[in-house]
Design an enzyme around this catalytic site. Structure first.
Site, PDB file in Angstrom:
ATOM      1  N   GLY A 111      61.274  53.566  31.360  1.00 11.14           N
ATOM      2  CA  GLY A 111      60.897  54.317  30.164  1.00 11.14           C
ATOM      3  C   GLY A 111      61.564  53.875  28.877  1.00 11.14           C
ATOM      4  N   HIS A 124      51.277  45.954  26.262  1.00 13.10           N
ATOM      5  CA  HIS A 124      51.283  44.852  27.232  1.00 13.10           C
ATOM      6  C   HIS A 124      52.241  43.765  26.738  1.00 13.10           C
ATOM      7  CE1 HIS A 124      49.776  42.281  30.412  1.00 13.10           C
ATOM      8  NE2 HIS A 124      49.800  41.300  29.522  1.00 13.10           N
ATOM      9  N   GLU A 142      57.749  44.978  21.707  1.00 13.62           N
ATOM     10  CA  GLU A 142      57.191  46.213  22.282  1.00 13.62           C
ATOM     11  C   GLU A 142      57.710  47.472  21.600  1.00 13.62           C
ATOM     12  OE1 GLU A 142      57.097  46.488  26.602  1.00 13.62           O
ATOM     13  OE2 GLU A 142      57.459  44.353  26.747  1.00 13.62           O
TER      14      GLU A 142
HETATM   15  C1  GRF Z   1      56.920  47.102  29.635  1.00 13.51           C
HETATM   16  O1  GRF Z   1      57.200  45.743  29.745  1.00 13.51           O
HETATM   17  C2  GRF Z   1      55.490  47.281  29.191  1.00 13.51           C
HETATM   18  O2  GRF Z   1      55.051  46.271  28.357  1.00 13.51           O
HETATM   19  C3  GRF Z   1      54.742  47.255  30.484  1.00 13.51           C
HETATM   20  O3  GRF Z   1      55.600  47.900  31.414  1.00 13.51           O
HETATM   21  C4  GRF Z   1      56.957  47.797  30.976  1.00 13.51           C
HETATM   22  C5  GRF Z   1      57.516  49.189  30.918  1.00 13.51           C
HETATM   23  O4  GRF Z   1      58.889  49.240  30.691  1.00 13.51           O
HETATM   24  N1  GRF Z   1      53.432  47.836  30.339  1.00 13.51           N
HETATM   25  P1  GRF Z   1      59.587  50.600  30.333  1.00 13.51           P
HETATM   26  O5  GRF Z   1      59.361  51.578  31.501  1.00 13.51           O
HETATM   27  O6  GRF Z   1      58.996  51.136  29.058  1.00 13.51           O
HETATM   28  O7  GRF Z   1      61.041  50.285  30.176  1.00 13.51           O
END
Ligand code: GRF
Length: 208
Positions: A12, A110, A181
């Site tokens: 998360g 993604h 991200e």
């Molecule tokens: C991230 O790399 C996101 O891009 C992918 O899943 C991962 C989630 O990581 N869809 P987190 O649980 O937010 O740390």
């Protein structure tokens, strides 16, 4: 104020980025009202609780068929009166019931520059393994709307990140999260909450 429901399965960190952005006032006209996890052990649930956000669990294993699961998930999202659904590392597949109910109202993050390294089988560290194996100099992240094609929905925001000599998939994953991200996901969510995103012929138009 739009109600944002975040779906998670793991650590998360993207949820945390959204929570932090919200605290800084950067999610304009939106509020994270509920976190839904497909895994009761997800650390993301702790993050929700620590921030006073309602947390729910819905496990695929508790439902016989994909259809039953989809209906139950759609039920939760409707019950929570979600205006926007954010997939922040949600690892469980859901089908058309949810997608149709929330057309252009589900945002996924993604960890690559779509259409590179995306689609079936490209998730988690695998994305970065493929990027490094191909020797790309630039990778990054994409925030996009979810449609029935895996990673194929309209692109909202993208941010490029450079690869470096000596990168491992883990190192690259961390850089992509930190530099891309965690930045573009809150931004995309805030734009949505301000009604600044519209989809025309499969393309997202951002009005400023
Ligand atoms: C991230 O790399 C996101 O891009 C992918 O899943 C991962 C989630 O990581 N869809 P987190 O649980 O937010 O740390």
């Amino acid at each position: 104020m739009k109600k944002i429901v975040v779906l998670v399965s793991g650590g998360g960190t993207n949820l945390q980025a959204l929570i932090d952005a919200q605290k800084r006032g950067e999610i304009v006209n939106g509020n994270i009202t509920c976190v839904v996890s497909s895994n009761e052990k997800a650390y993301a649930l702790e993050r929700a609780r620590a921030n006073g956000i309602a947390a729910r669990v819905i496990k695929r294993g508790d439902y016989g068929s994909q259809q039953e699961y989809d209906r139950a998930l759609a039920g939760i999202l409707l019950e929570e009166k979600a205006d926007l659904v954010v997939l922040a590392g949600f690892m469980t597949i859901f089908g058309e019931t949810v997608i149709r109910e929330f057309e252009n109202r589900i945002i996924n993050i993604h960890p690559s520059l779509i259409p590179a390294f995306c689609g079936k089988g490209f998730y988690g560290l695998r994305v970065h393994e493929h990027a490094l194996a191909r020797g790309v100099k630039l990778t990054g992240a994409t925030a996009h709307f979810v449609n029935e094609v895996c990673d194929g929905g309209p692109i909202i925001l993208q941010k490029a990140v450079e690869t470096q000599i000596g990168d491992t998939p883990e190192i690259l994953q961390k850089r992509v999260m930190e530099q891309a991200e965690w930045k573009i996901l809150p931004k995309a969510v805030s734009l949505f909450c301000q009604d600044k995103l519209s989809v025309q012929n499969g393309t997202v138009i951002i009005s400023e």
